[in-house]
Design an enzyme around this catalytic site. Structure first.
Site, PDB file in Angstrom:
ATOM      1  N   LYS A  70      59.394  85.576  32.282  1.00  7.90           N
ATOM      2  CA  LYS A  70      59.130  84.250  32.839  1.00  7.90           C
ATOM      3  C   LYS A  70      58.742  84.417  34.308  1.00  7.90           C
ATOM      4  O   LYS A  70      59.338  85.247  35.012  1.00  7.90           O
ATOM      5  CB  LYS A  70      60.429  83.448  32.700  1.00  7.90           C
ATOM      6  CG  LYS A  70      60.355  81.982  33.056  1.00  7.90           C
ATOM      7  CD  LYS A  70      61.735  81.351  32.786  1.00  7.90           C
ATOM      8  CE  LYS A  70      61.727  79.849  32.974  1.00  7.90           C
ATOM      9  NZ  LYS A  70      63.024  79.236  32.597  1.00  7.90           N
ATOM     10  N   SER A  79      62.318  75.144  29.699  1.00  5.18           N
ATOM     11  CA  SER A  79      61.249  75.545  30.586  1.00  5.18           C
ATOM     12  C   SER A  79      60.669  76.932  30.294  1.00  5.18           C
ATOM     13  O   SER A  79      59.587  77.248  30.782  1.00  5.18           O
ATOM     14  CB  SER A  79      61.741  75.517  32.025  1.00  5.18           C
ATOM     15  OG  SER A  79      62.743  76.509  32.208  1.00  5.18           O
ATOM     16  N   SER A 121      66.938  75.953  28.701  1.00 10.07           N
ATOM     17  CA  SER A 121      65.572  76.457  28.896  1.00 10.07           C
ATOM     18  C   SER A 121      65.240  77.751  28.167  1.00 10.07           C
ATOM     19  O   SER A 121      64.074  78.153  28.142  1.00 10.07           O
ATOM     20  CB  SER A 121      65.284  76.627  30.387  1.00 10.07           C
ATOM     21  OG  SER A 121      64.988  75.385  30.954  1.00 10.07           O
TER      22      SER A 121
END
Lengths: 97, 481
Positions: free
Chosen positions: B76, B151, B175
């Site tokens: 990420k 996310s 997330s």
């Protein structure tokens, strides 16, 4: 608890938050924050007066010797500076304002 | 030759040992696939252009000592990586190159893993759909008109579409788990303190935790073994020993007691999702797992606790973006104006909303009524979980109330978006480990259940998730991209 937030309060919060907001953003923010505060006001129903505010019990005052663990690459940091002069970050004047 | 992107960690390493193929060939297979498929998915924000060289320079003598030797992964874009941009999907960090590496990516690389690239996310990990990225919208590999969740949506979509074997996400309120569910993969949020947060851009420091995402349960166990453990650079990281999670993958779950959280199966849960989870429960019952219902009324307040405490920490953590030392700078003659313009231009809507909300709940006159109240409620929630775990090995519920929703569907109403995390959020204030386990499909869209374990009992999650995976007829289903 509140269930509404006024546009005057939004101005104040934007000042505290160091955010430049457009008039359109302020109007949307007033509505969104009021909606969220209205939603979280359900917390009043939880009977928690006797509880202590949360802490990680096993993780209080963690300290270590002041030894150097990492080799900082100061040029790597300075390279990211929006404005620099030699080995210094260049920032707006803060005195005499 | 078989498509190399279909092999898991163990299979890749067996192939390396036998000399069937090299890390260079594996990386090439992934890069080719990324080139072909990522324009449709948009999972990656940037690719590591050094990865072929890194694959070439892996030392074959180290294959037995490096547990992730030659394993391609994605991170990420919230993990700091030296020499490769880290943007947090925000305009305020558009050209930021970190001068140091996060502990987690460093441990991955030291274990021999190869970083393919950095994946898309909601700006600063604030969102549940990855639509709040300042750069691009990521598409769900199972249905390109839908969101991948968020996310860590880029990390989830990359793994689901076989654009990476494993990926790293972060989870502050769901997330990792919610996008894992939306993309039909396994994703684990470890216990708070299990994995170092050093070098991961902070959203809410008392809730943030890094974790693995993968198509197979086994691969996540192997990654967690590598990234877990004490780090002197993160004061909240735990000194507890790291178990060999992979040893629990073939252990029968017979006799384990799992509690079904009553409040998670009431109104609000899609009926088809509920059915799919009930089928999964029946499968586990046949394996000898014992189920009974348990009520945890406090979880109903999870979102409210979260939407007070998280913004409070956000407002403080994001104060560092002042345009002075790095990041976007709108230079003006006064310092205050420079702050306001840089931040006003650099942050997106959701980041601004959370900063403002945090400033409010911490401000004089309101801190008792909001922040302190929520911290008391957090104590009550954590205590209740601990009490319940005296009678259960694990808890089970849905990960998400619905299958993945349409792109654009929830962008106008922040509260609607927040509600998609209703079952994942209560876990973070309590610091518990939890995973999303794929269990079926509704209208060809993935559905998962969530397993929640006591603190530092991740191995129980692996034990049950792996047993279920072996019996899940949908486990090898692939999206048709």
């Amino acid at each position: 608890m509140k269930d509404k937030i006024t546009s005057k309060e939004i101005e104040h919060l934007a000042q505290l938050s160091r955010l430049d907001l457009s008039e359109k953003e302020k109007a949307k923010m007033t509505k969104d924050l009021s909606d969220i505060l209205d939603f979280v006001s359900e917390l009043k129903e939880m009977k928690v007066e006797k509880e202590k505010p949360f802490l990680f019990e096993d993780q209080i005052n963690i300290s270590r010797e002041g030894e150097k663990l990492i080799d900082y690459d100061s040029e790597g940091y300075l390279k990211q500076a929006p404005k620099r002069e030699r080995q210094f970050f260049k920032v707006p004047r803060i005195l005499n304002q | 030759m078989k498509d190399l992107t279909l092999l898991n960690i163990r299979e890749l390493q067996n192939g390396y040992l036998k000399g069937n193929f090299s890390p260079l060939e594996v990386i090439r297979a992934y890069l080719e696939r990324i080139q072909k498929i990522d324009p449709k998915i948009k999972a990656y924000l940037s690719l590591n252009d050094q990865v072929l060289g890194e694959a070439k320079s892996l030392d074959p003598k180290k294959i037995k000592r490096q547990p992730l030797w030659g394993i391609p992964f994605a991170a990420k874009d919230l993990y700091l990586t030296k020499n490769l941009k880290t943007t947090a999907a925000s305009k305020i960090l558009e050209n930021f190159i970190a001068p140091y590496e996060s502990t987690v990516t460093k441990r991955m690389k030291e274990a021999g893993a190869l970083l393919l690239g950095k994946t898309n996310l909601d700006e600063f990990a604030m969102g549940s759909s990855t639509e709040r990225s300042a750069y691009q919208v990521t598409h769900n590999p199972w249905d390109l008109t839908r969101v991948p969740g968020g996310s860590s949506g880029g990390s989830a979509a990359a793994v689901a579409a076989r654009l990476a074997l494993v990926s790293l996400g972060t989870d502050t309120g769901g997330s990792i788990r919610q996008p894992a569910s939306f993309c039909g993969i396994f994703g684990l949020k470890p216990t708070y303190g299990r994995v170092s947060r050093y070098g991961i851009i902070a959203m809410a420091s008392s809730l943030d935790q890094a974790g693995p995402m993968s198509r197979s349960v086994e691969d996540s166990a192997r990654v967690l073994e590598v990234i877990s453990g004490f780090d002197a650079n993160d004061a909240t990281s735990s000194k507890k020993e790291v178990p060999q999670y992979s040893e629990f993958l073939n252990k029968s779950p017979k006799g384990l007691k799992i509690g079904l959280i009553k409040e998670f199966f009431t109104e609000g849960l899609d009926q088809e999702v509920k059915k799919a989870i009930q089928i999964a429960i029946e499968v586990l019952k046949k394996e000898g797992v014992e189920f009974s219902e348990v009520s945890i009324p406090e979880v109903k307040f999870g979102l409210s606790i979260y939407y007070i405490l998280m913004p409070a920490e956000v407002s403080s953590n994001l104060a560092r973006y002042d345009g002075m030392r790095y990041g976007l700078n709108e230079y003006y003659d006064s310092l205050l104006k420079t702050y306001q313009l840089s931040r006003g231009k650099g942050f997106g809507d959701e980041a601004k909303r959370r900063i403002m909300l945090g400033s409010f709940v911490l401000s004089a006159g309101y801190i008792e009524a909001y922040y302190i109240l929520a911290q008391r409620a957090r104590t009550a929630l954590k205590k209740k979980f601990e009490e319940v775990f005296k009678n259960f090995d694990l808890l089970l519920g849905p990960t998400s109330p619905t299958p993945p929703f349409k792109i654009g569907e929830k962008m106008e109403d922040p509260l609607k978006m927040y509600l998609s995390d209703v079952y994942t959020v209560p876990v973070n204030p309590a610091g518990l480990p939890a995973a999303s386990v794929p269990c079926g499909f509704v209208n060809n869209l993935p559905v998962s259940f969530q397993l929640i374990a006591p603190h530092f009992k991740e191995e129980k999650i692996f034990q049950v998730a792996s047993a279920f995976e072996k019996l899940n007829p949908n486990a090898t289903k692939e999206p048709n991209i």
